[in-house]
Design a protein around this motif. Structure first.
Motif, short mmCIF file in Angstrom:
data_model
loop_
_atom_site.label_atom_id
_atom_site.label_comp_id
_atom_site.label_asym_id
_atom_site.label_seq_id
_atom_site.Cartn_x
_atom_site.Cartn_y
_atom_site.Cartn_z
N GLN A 186 0.85 -1.20 0.00
CA GLN A 186 0.00 0.00 0.00
C GLN A 186 0.88 1.25 0.00
OE1 GLN A 186 -3.29 -0.67 -0.75
NE2 GLN A 186 -4.03 0.41 1.08
N ALA A 187 1.88 1.25 0.90
CA ALA A 187 2.79 2.41 0.98
C ALA A 187 3.61 2.53 -0.31
CB ALA A 187 3.70 2.27 2.18
N PHE A 188 4.08 1.39 -0.84
CA PHE A 188 4.92 1.46 -2.05
C PHE A 188 4.12 2.00 -3.23
CE2 PHE A 188 7.21 -2.38 -0.04
CZ PHE A 188 7.95 -1.54 0.77
N ARG A 189 2.85 1.60 -3.30
CA ARG A 189 1.99 2.07 -4.39
C ARG A 189 1.82 3.60 -4.28
NH1 ARG A 189 -4.08 1.78 -3.36
NH2 ARG A 189 -4.93 2.98 -5.10
N ILE A 190 1.66 4.08 -3.05
CA ILE A 190 1.51 5.53 -2.86
C ILE A 190 2.82 6.25 -3.15
CG2 ILE A 190 0.97 7.34 -1.17
CD1 ILE A 190 -0.94 5.26 0.14
N CYS A 191 3.93 5.67 -2.69
CA CYS A 191 5.25 6.26 -2.98
C CYS A 191 5.40 6.48 -4.49
CB CYS A 191 6.37 5.34 -2.51
SG CYS A 191 6.61 5.32 -0.73
N GLU A 192 5.09 5.45 -5.26
CA GLU A 192 5.27 5.51 -6.70
C GLU A 192 4.46 6.67 -7.29
OE1 GLU A 192 7.54 3.80 -8.19
OE2 GLU A 192 7.04 4.82 -10.06
N LYS A 193 3.20 6.76 -6.85
CA LYS A 193 2.32 7.85 -7.32
C LYS A 193 2.90 9.21 -6.95
CE LYS A 193 -1.72 6.04 -8.87
NZ LYS A 193 -2.39 6.43 -10.13
N LEU A 194 3.29 9.36 -5.67
CA LEU A 194 3.74 10.68 -5.20
C LEU A 194 5.04 11.10 -5.87
CD1 LEU A 194 2.96 10.69 -1.35
CD2 LEU A 194 1.53 11.47 -3.25
N PHE A 195 5.99 10.17 -5.99
CA PHE A 195 7.26 10.55 -6.64
C PHE A 195 7.01 10.95 -8.10
CE2 PHE A 195 9.56 7.99 -3.22
CZ PHE A 195 10.15 9.10 -2.64
N THR A 196 6.10 10.22 -8.74
CA THR A 196 5.76 10.56 -10.13
C THR A 196 5.15 11.97 -10.21
OG1 THR A 196 5.34 8.23 -10.57
CG2 THR A 196 4.44 9.80 -12.16
N MET A 197 4.43 12.34 -9.18
CA MET A 197 3.82 13.68 -9.16
C MET A 197 4.83 14.79 -8.87
SD MET A 197 0.30 12.98 -7.00
CE MET A 197 -0.78 11.59 -7.37
N GLY A 198 6.04 14.41 -8.43
CA GLY A 198 7.08 15.42 -8.24
C GLY A 198 7.46 15.71 -6.80
N ILE A 199 6.98 14.86 -5.89
CA ILE A 199 7.33 14.99 -4.48
C ILE A 199 8.84 14.86 -4.30
CG2 ILE A 199 7.27 13.59 -2.36
CD1 ILE A 199 4.73 14.96 -2.46
N SER A 200 9.43 15.67 -3.41
CA SER A 200 10.88 15.61 -3.23
C SER A 200 11.31 14.64 -2.14
CB SER A 200 11.42 17.01 -2.92
OG SER A 200 10.80 17.52 -1.77
N GLU A 201 10.42 14.38 -1.21
CA GLU A 201 10.76 13.47 -0.10
C GLU A 201 9.47 12.92 0.47
OE1 GLU A 201 13.73 14.36 3.33
OE2 GLU A 201 11.79 14.98 4.13
N ILE A 202 9.50 11.66 0.86
CA ILE A 202 8.33 11.07 1.52
C ILE A 202 8.67 10.76 2.97
CG2 ILE A 202 6.85 9.02 1.65
CD1 ILE A 202 6.71 9.09 -1.40
N SER A 203 7.81 11.24 3.87
CA SER A 203 7.95 10.97 5.28
C SER A 203 7.04 9.79 5.63
CB SER A 203 7.56 12.20 6.09
OG SER A 203 7.58 11.91 7.47
N SER A 232 15.44 9.28 -0.38
CA SER A 232 14.07 9.60 -0.77
C SER A 232 13.13 9.70 0.43
CB SER A 232 13.53 8.51 -1.70
OG SER A 232 14.37 8.36 -2.82
N PHE A 233 13.59 9.16 1.56
CA PHE A 233 12.69 9.02 2.70
C PHE A 233 13.12 9.78 3.94
CE2 PHE A 233 12.11 4.80 0.51
CZ PHE A 233 10.81 5.04 0.07
N ALA A 234 12.12 10.23 4.69
CA ALA A 234 12.30 10.58 6.10
C ALA A 234 11.46 9.57 6.89
CB ALA A 234 11.81 11.99 6.37
#
Lengths: 301, 301
Positions: free
Chosen positions: B158-175, B203-205
């Motif tokens: 679930q988290a990995f699926r969201i990570c993929e979406k967010l990074f594709t959208m241009g997020i600089s870091e995921i907490s 990529s992560f905090a």
């Protein structure tokens, strides 16, 4: 990580926890508490200390406690002894194991028992030999391994020198004490990197205080190195956020919870542990500082 | 261990800490506190959340706070935004970075913002694109990565699926948020073993709550994997042993202390940090729950 599949938790609450509580528990309450602890699944209880009552008034009833608890055959009942007189009392109560203690730092040892480290060895030697002669196993505590309230940092070679002496005397396990709760995971790593060149991980238990909140982190780092025996005190007895700054043992209930979440077997029944913590919490008449107990109190309103 | 030589600590106390405090701080007190935080050596402050006041009354003064703090050029000032309206307010106050949020568990996301995870993506996409268009960086919070109050365990996919979406959208870091403080070092290890096959540690905090006392242990485990950015709240604001069961962020002061003991550079001045904690402690009118503050209070009698 290749963590151990199971760990041994040595409950020191009735000794190390209680001796840091100001309110003196009645002998019958101590016995009732230890009897509850005996059926939590914990396999090792340090029940008291046979020291002179003027040193630790809380534990002045060591003989009465040791003689009147109900022994569970699955549990090892241990007690601290400072000298031959203490050992004689402990033997008269048929404890299963005795513990002796010494500090890694000269100043702490001197402050604690008014002797240098070198002067302490012959005393320990006599006690250990006599205990072994009576068929007992002997555990050794080394205090201030990771830092001393008087000297600050302590050379790890001090602890190694003491380990060598104690193992030669016939000690079965050494509990490495972070007496003032200063150790960081880096120190645990540095220490164990050196120590495990000399000894097997099974030779050691780790004894952390949670003064700066690092106890569980240190324990996980020790696990990384194959250490599988840890001392703790139920509910964090002996240290409390309601008496700010107090330095308590890491809490047994938080430790058991963490291990079980990590799929590392403790053998402890968490429900029975909470019951036993609630019992002693009522007797000391203030909230125990563990996270588990805070959550429990909250969920009960 | 091959730990990072330095770490970045992202102070979320003025947002995540305060929003869990019942007592509403005055706007001027918040500003004065943030101004103190700006000179502790912390390089990242999440100062507020631009959500509707009915959601979080404590942060109803987001615009006034963001407009009236004294900016230190060495500090990144960030704020949480739930939607375009929040983003517009944040942009009007010239924050340096905005954060968006979503949950790894469907039920928590639904309870939190009354939308499914899939329904949330287009909203985030619009916010992220608009923020980037205005020259801002965007941080993404994923809540309940390690467990959900409604669903229990959450599939890491679930988290990995969201990570993929967010990074594709241009997020600089995921907490990665352990919102209810259930993660164990084993989970952190399992999660990162999988996550770091997909992404770099940079990529992560990691965002831990200390509900069960495992936050520092989890952070050290994350360090083992090369993670070097951590969220925390000064003094453990937002969770308190005097309000048993409260679930607070890991305390910045305990975290800084641990890192410095581990020779891992934080850039933070511990004295200035304590001063800043004492300031907010006085304003919330109760002891902060961190170990560092308890020791400080004790040493001052």
């Amino acid at each position: 990580m290749n963590w151990p599949k199971s760990v041994t938790i040595k409950e020191v609450g009735p000794r190390d926890g209680l001796q840091n509580e100001k309110l003196i528990l009645s002998t019958s309450d101590k016995i009732a508490w230890i009897d509850r602890l005996s059926y939590t699944g914990l396999t090792y209880l340090e029940i008291t200390s046979f020291v002179h009552p003027k040193w630790i008034p809380q534990l002045a009833d060591a003989v009465e406690v040791a003689q009147n608890i109900n022994r569970n055959p699955s549990v090892t009942y241990a007690a601290l002894v400072p000298n031959m007189k203490g050992l004689e009392s402990a033997l008269s109560c048929s404890v299963d194991e005795v513990s002796v203690f010494i500090s890694a730092s000269e100043t702490h040892n001197k402050q604690n028992i008014n002797k240098t480290i070198s002067e302490t060895f012959p005393i320990l030697q006599e006690v250990i030999a006599a205990a072994i002669n009576e068929g007992k196993t002997v555990r050794g505590y080394i205090s201030t391994v990771f830092g001393c309230p008087y000297e600050g940092d302590v050379d790890y070679n001090q602890a190694f020198r003491i380990c060598e002496k104690l193992f030669t005397m016939g000690i079965s396990e050494i509990s490495l004490g972070d007496t003032i709760g200063v150790a960081s995971p880096r120190q645990v790593e540095d220490f164990l990197n050196q120590a495990l060149k000399l000894y097997q991980p099974q030779s050691f238990a780790m004894h952390f205080h949670d003064t700066r909140g690092m106890a569980l982190a240190n324990i996980v780092k020790a696990l990384d190195y194959g250490i599988s025996t840890f001392d703790s005190s139920l509910g964090g007895l002996g240290g409390c956020p309601y008496a700010p700054g107090a330095s308590g043992n890491v809490a047994t209930d938080d430790l058991v919870h963490m291990f079980e979440k990590m799929n590392i077997h403790t053998g402890v029944n968490e429900g029975a542990l909470v019951d036993s913590a609630l019992f002693v919490q009522k007797k000391i008449n203030k909230p125990l500082p563990s996270h588990r107990m805070a959550m429990y109190s909250h969920s009960k309103g």
